[in-house]
Scaffold this motif. Structure first.
Motif, PDB file in Angstrom:
ATOM      1  N   VAL A 138       0.835  -1.201   0.000  1.00  0.00           N
ATOM      2  CA  VAL A 138       0.000   0.000   0.000  1.00  0.00           C
ATOM      3  C   VAL A 138       0.869   1.251   0.000  1.00  0.00           C
ATOM      4  CG1 VAL A 138      -1.650   1.356   1.361  1.00  0.00           C
ATOM      5  CG2 VAL A 138      -1.985  -1.114   1.082  1.00  0.00           C
ATOM      6  N   LEU A 139       1.901   1.270   0.828  1.00  0.00           N
ATOM      7  CA  LEU A 139       2.750   2.457   0.916  1.00  0.00           C
ATOM      8  C   LEU A 139       3.560   2.660  -0.365  1.00  0.00           C
ATOM      9  CD1 LEU A 139       3.963   4.830   2.457  1.00  0.00           C
ATOM     10  CD2 LEU A 139       5.645   3.249   3.437  1.00  0.00           C
ATOM     11  N   VAL A 140       4.266   1.635  -0.807  1.00  0.00           N
ATOM     12  CA  VAL A 140       5.147   1.798  -1.966  1.00  0.00           C
ATOM     13  C   VAL A 140       4.335   2.096  -3.225  1.00  0.00           C
ATOM     14  CG1 VAL A 140       6.817   0.653  -3.460  1.00  0.00           C
ATOM     15  CG2 VAL A 140       6.997   0.414  -0.989  1.00  0.00           C
ATOM     16  N   GLU A 141       3.259   1.365  -3.444  1.00  0.00           N
ATOM     17  CA  GLU A 141       2.443   1.628  -4.621  1.00  0.00           C
ATOM     18  C   GLU A 141       1.816   3.016  -4.560  1.00  0.00           C
ATOM     19  OE1 GLU A 141      -0.238  -1.698  -4.789  1.00  0.00           O
ATOM     20  OE2 GLU A 141       1.405  -3.139  -5.070  1.00  0.00           O
ATOM     21  N   GLY A 142       1.434   3.435  -3.352  1.00  0.00           N
ATOM     22  CA  GLY A 142       0.886   4.780  -3.196  1.00  0.00           C
ATOM     23  C   GLY A 142       1.915   5.857  -3.481  1.00  0.00           C
ATOM     24  N   LEU A 143       3.126   5.691  -2.967  1.00  0.00           N
ATOM     25  CA  LEU A 143       4.179   6.678  -3.217  1.00  0.00           C
ATOM     26  C   LEU A 143       4.528   6.744  -4.706  1.00  0.00           C
ATOM     27  CD1 LEU A 143       6.594   6.022  -0.196  1.00  0.00           C
ATOM     28  CD2 LEU A 143       5.003   7.932  -0.480  1.00  0.00           C
ATOM     29  N   ASN A 144       4.642   5.581  -5.340  1.00  0.00           N
ATOM     30  CA  ASN A 144       4.957   5.573  -6.775  1.00  0.00           C
ATOM     31  C   ASN A 144       3.861   6.262  -7.590  1.00  0.00           C
ATOM     32  OD1 ASN A 144       7.468   4.275  -6.662  1.00  0.00           O
ATOM     33  ND2 ASN A 144       6.534   2.248  -6.605  1.00  0.00           N
ATOM     34  N   LYS A 145       2.627   6.080  -7.179  1.00  0.00           N
ATOM     35  CA  LYS A 145       1.501   6.669  -7.907  1.00  0.00           C
ATOM     36  C   LYS A 145       1.526   8.195  -7.851  1.00  0.00           C
ATOM     37  CE  LYS A 145      -3.511   6.131  -8.442  1.00  0.00           C
ATOM     38  NZ  LYS A 145      -4.722   5.440  -7.928  1.00  0.00           N
TER      39      LYS A 145
ATOM     40  N   ILE B  85      -2.102   4.368   6.359  1.00  0.00           N
ATOM     41  CA  ILE B  85      -1.030   4.530   5.376  1.00  0.00           C
ATOM     42  C   ILE B  85      -1.562   5.247   4.134  1.00  0.00           C
ATOM     43  CG2 ILE B  85       0.507   3.280   3.801  1.00  0.00           C
ATOM     44  CD1 ILE B  85       0.886   1.197   6.047  1.00  0.00           C
ATOM     45  N   ARG B  86      -2.766   4.893   3.701  1.00  0.00           N
ATOM     46  CA  ARG B  86      -3.356   5.608   2.557  1.00  0.00           C
ATOM     47  C   ARG B  86      -3.555   7.084   2.892  1.00  0.00           C
ATOM     48  NH1 ARG B  86      -6.702   0.697   2.242  1.00  0.00           N
ATOM     49  NH2 ARG B  86      -5.943  -0.568   0.490  1.00  0.00           N
ATOM     50  N   GLN B  87      -3.957   7.354   4.128  1.00  0.00           N
ATOM     51  CA  GLN B  87      -4.104   8.748   4.561  1.00  0.00           C
ATOM     52  C   GLN B  87      -2.757   9.457   4.519  1.00  0.00           C
ATOM     53  OE1 GLN B  87      -5.999   9.159   8.407  1.00  0.00           O
ATOM     54  NE2 GLN B  87      -5.261  11.264   8.685  1.00  0.00           N
ATOM     55  N   ALA B  88      -1.706   8.742   4.924  1.00  0.00           N
ATOM     56  CA  ALA B  88      -0.358   9.320   4.884  1.00  0.00           C
ATOM     57  C   ALA B  88       0.041   9.665   3.456  1.00  0.00           C
ATOM     58  CB  ALA B  88       0.638   8.338   5.490  1.00  0.00           C
ATOM     59  N   VAL B  89      -0.259   8.781   2.524  1.00  0.00           N
ATOM     60  CA  VAL B  89       0.086   9.038   1.116  1.00  0.00           C
ATOM     61  C   VAL B  89      -0.631  10.284   0.611  1.00  0.00           C
ATOM     62  CG1 VAL B  89      -0.089   8.145  -1.234  1.00  0.00           C
ATOM     63  CG2 VAL B  89       0.661   6.639   0.616  1.00  0.00           C
ATOM     64  N   ARG B  90      -1.893  10.465   1.000  1.00  0.00           N
ATOM     65  CA  ARG B  90      -2.621  11.664   0.575  1.00  0.00           C
ATOM     66  C   ARG B  90      -1.963  12.933   1.110  1.00  0.00           C
ATOM     67  NH1 ARG B  90      -7.095   8.193   1.641  1.00  0.00           N
ATOM     68  NH2 ARG B  90      -7.472   9.144   3.697  1.00  0.00           N
ATOM     69  N   GLY B  91      -1.508  12.869   2.368  1.00  0.00           N
ATOM     70  CA  GLY B  91      -0.815  14.028   2.926  1.00  0.00           C
ATOM     71  C   GLY B  91       0.503  14.304   2.222  1.00  0.00           C
ATOM     72  N   ILE B  92       1.229  13.251   1.888  1.00  0.00           N
ATOM     73  CA  ILE B  92       2.506  13.404   1.183  1.00  0.00           C
ATOM     74  C   ILE B  92       2.272  13.961  -0.221  1.00  0.00           C
ATOM     75  CG2 ILE B  92       4.505  12.162   0.262  1.00  0.00           C
ATOM     76  CD1 ILE B  92       4.112  10.178   2.649  1.00  0.00           C
ATOM     77  N   LYS B  93       1.191  13.514  -0.875  1.00  0.00           N
ATOM     78  CA  LYS B  93       0.862  14.024  -2.207  1.00  0.00           C
ATOM     79  C   LYS B  93       0.672  15.542  -2.164  1.00  0.00           C
ATOM     80  CE  LYS B  93      -2.512  13.595  -5.963  1.00  0.00           C
ATOM     81  NZ  LYS B  93      -3.764  12.933  -6.425  1.00  0.00           N
ATOM     82  N   LYS B  94       0.010  16.009  -1.128  1.00  0.00           N
ATOM     83  CA  LYS B  94      -0.197  17.453  -0.978  1.00  0.00           C
ATOM     84  C   LYS B  94       1.137  18.174  -0.827  1.00  0.00           C
ATOM     85  CE  LYS B  94      -2.447  20.874   1.990  1.00  0.00           C
ATOM     86  NZ  LYS B  94      -3.204  21.094   3.238  1.00  0.00           N
ATOM     87  N   LEU B  95       2.044  17.610  -0.027  1.00  0.00           N
ATOM     88  CA  LEU B  95       3.368  18.217   0.150  1.00  0.00           C
ATOM     89  C   LEU B  95       4.120  18.269  -1.169  1.00  0.00           C
ATOM     90  CD1 LEU B  95       5.852  19.181   1.815  1.00  0.00           C
ATOM     91  CD2 LEU B  95       6.346  16.762   2.247  1.00  0.00           C
TER      92      LEU B  95
END
Length: 403
Positions: A303-310, A377-387
């Motif tokens: 979930v984390l790696v695929e989310g970050l790559n996306k 973790i998905r919530q974390a990816v959304r926050g990172i996307k904003k950054l």
């Protein structure tokens, strides 16, 4: 106050800055997703807890225990090694129970390393691998670790350039924080190296079970002659999700085990006996629970790696550990890992560990610990996307673009 020599040799803990910011943000009501400390959140399997409760009801278990661990636990450790790795361990002379891997490693180094003794340690690496040497008064030499091939080449080169030659090598695979994994041939080279140069080896095997995608982590002790040069350390913290129980063990070279046994006889009376009894059950009972724990970490990893790559942060899936070691996006790299971790905390609401906390060669990275559930973790990816989407407006990237 007079100086305390051992304390003055220790630097401030790099992670303290991020931890304090995280605590302050939470005091102010912020919802921080904590992927910083590798503190397992998965419940200890029920059959292990049940055995602890049962043993805790028996008053004879309240007395002082044995600093090297009770006999039945050391026998269970020996049987566990033979079942898993076909390695025979003498429970009397080649096994000792420790208060977690960290205590075992640090006291083993204290027992075997003295002032002026050179110790090779990877960089980056888990902090106690380095600081145990400093506490013992040894001469720490850092060997860059990018991958296993590079590390061994750097190890040989450093030996040729170092005098006196190293007395000890501390390694750990699967590796925290880089997630680097090795095969048995790597350990064969390490054993040959140790024999040639008369070097003691400590292999921290804390992540033996946390492996994915068909990879199986070999034991250092599977190599013929490994027990002649070193020991292996294992912890029940990750495989059995028992971090707060503080149970580990050191097995292998009987002289090194004896040195640890001797120093521990002055320092402690062992772990609370019901915990040791429950640990026997962990090692001897069905290992299905370990498979479930590993599957949980694999799902979180994906979930984390695929989310970050996306969202444009390219990261490879690690084959081992409970971490993801991620190179900081290029536009943020000039800020360094501490400042980037601060930005992650304040703007993405995600706590991560700055790579420089594991050594100077880690400053281009941050470490994610897989200690939150999939939804978080998905919530974390959304926050990172904003950054990342606001990178052109971020003060760190503006300052780097101006240079």
């Amino acid at each position: 106050m007079k100086d305390f020599p051992r304390i003055t040799r220790l630097p401030s803990y790099v992670f303290a800055t991020i931890n304090e910011m995280k605590l302050q943000a939470r005091r102010e009501g912020e919802d921080i997703i904590d992927l910083g400390m590798g503190n397992p959140d998965i419940l200890t399997p029920k059959h292990i807890v049940d055995k602890l409760i049962e043993a805790s009801r028996k008053s004879q278990n309240y007395r002082y225990s044995a600093s090297r661990g009770i006999t039945k636990l050391r026998m269970a450790i020996s049987e566990w090694y033979e079942r898993r790795y076909n390695v025979k361990i003498d429970p009397e002379e080649e096994a000792i129970v420790t208060i977690g891997a960290k205590e075992g490693l640090s006291h083993l180094v204290l027992a075997t390393v003295g002032p002026g003794d050179v110790v090779f340690v990877p960089n980056p690496t888990y902090p106690i691998h380095s600081y145990s040497v400093i506490i013992a008064g040894g001469d720490l030499r850092s060997i860059p670790l990018y991958d296993e091939g590079n590390f061994f080449q750097e190890l040989v080169k450093a030996t040729q350039q170092t005098w006196p030659h190293p007395k000890m090598l501390i390694i750990s695979f699967p590796h925290n924080p880089t997630t680097c994994c090795v095969d048995l041939d790597f350990f064969k080279k390490v054993v040959n190296f140790a024999r040639e140069h008369e070097v003691m080896v400590i292999h921290d095997f804390a992540y033996a079970d946390l492996v994915f995608d068909g990879y199986k982590a070999p034991s250092f002790l599977q190599v013929p002659g490994a027990k002649e040069v070193g020991v292996e350390i294992f912890s029940l913290s990750k495989s059995y999700s028992m971090p707060g129980w503080r149970v580990g063990f050191v097995v292998g070279n009987k002289n090194m085990v004896f040195a640890l046994r001797r120093i521990k006889s002055y320092l402690d009376y062992g772990i609370f006996q019901p915990i040791q009894i429950a640990s026997i059950i962990a090692l001897n009972a069905s290992q299905e629970c370990v498979g479930k724990i590993v599957a949980t970490y694999k799902t979180r990893r994906d979930v984390l790696v695929e989310g970050l790559n996306k969202i444009g942060w390219e990261v490879e899936k690690p084959k081992g550990t409970m971490f993801v070691w991620a190179k900081i996006p290029e536009e943020f790299q000039s800020a360094g890992s501490v400042e980037f971790s601060k930005a992650m905390l304040t703007e993405a609401k995600v706590a991560v560990s700055p790579g420089i906390g594991f050594g100077a060669y880690g400053d281009e990275y941050v470490r994610f610990a897989l200690v939150e559930n999939k939804q978080r973790i998905r919530q974390a990816v959304r926050g990172i996307k904003k950054l990342l989407s606001e990178k052109n407006e971020h003060p760190y990237t503006r300052s780097s673009q101006s240079r």
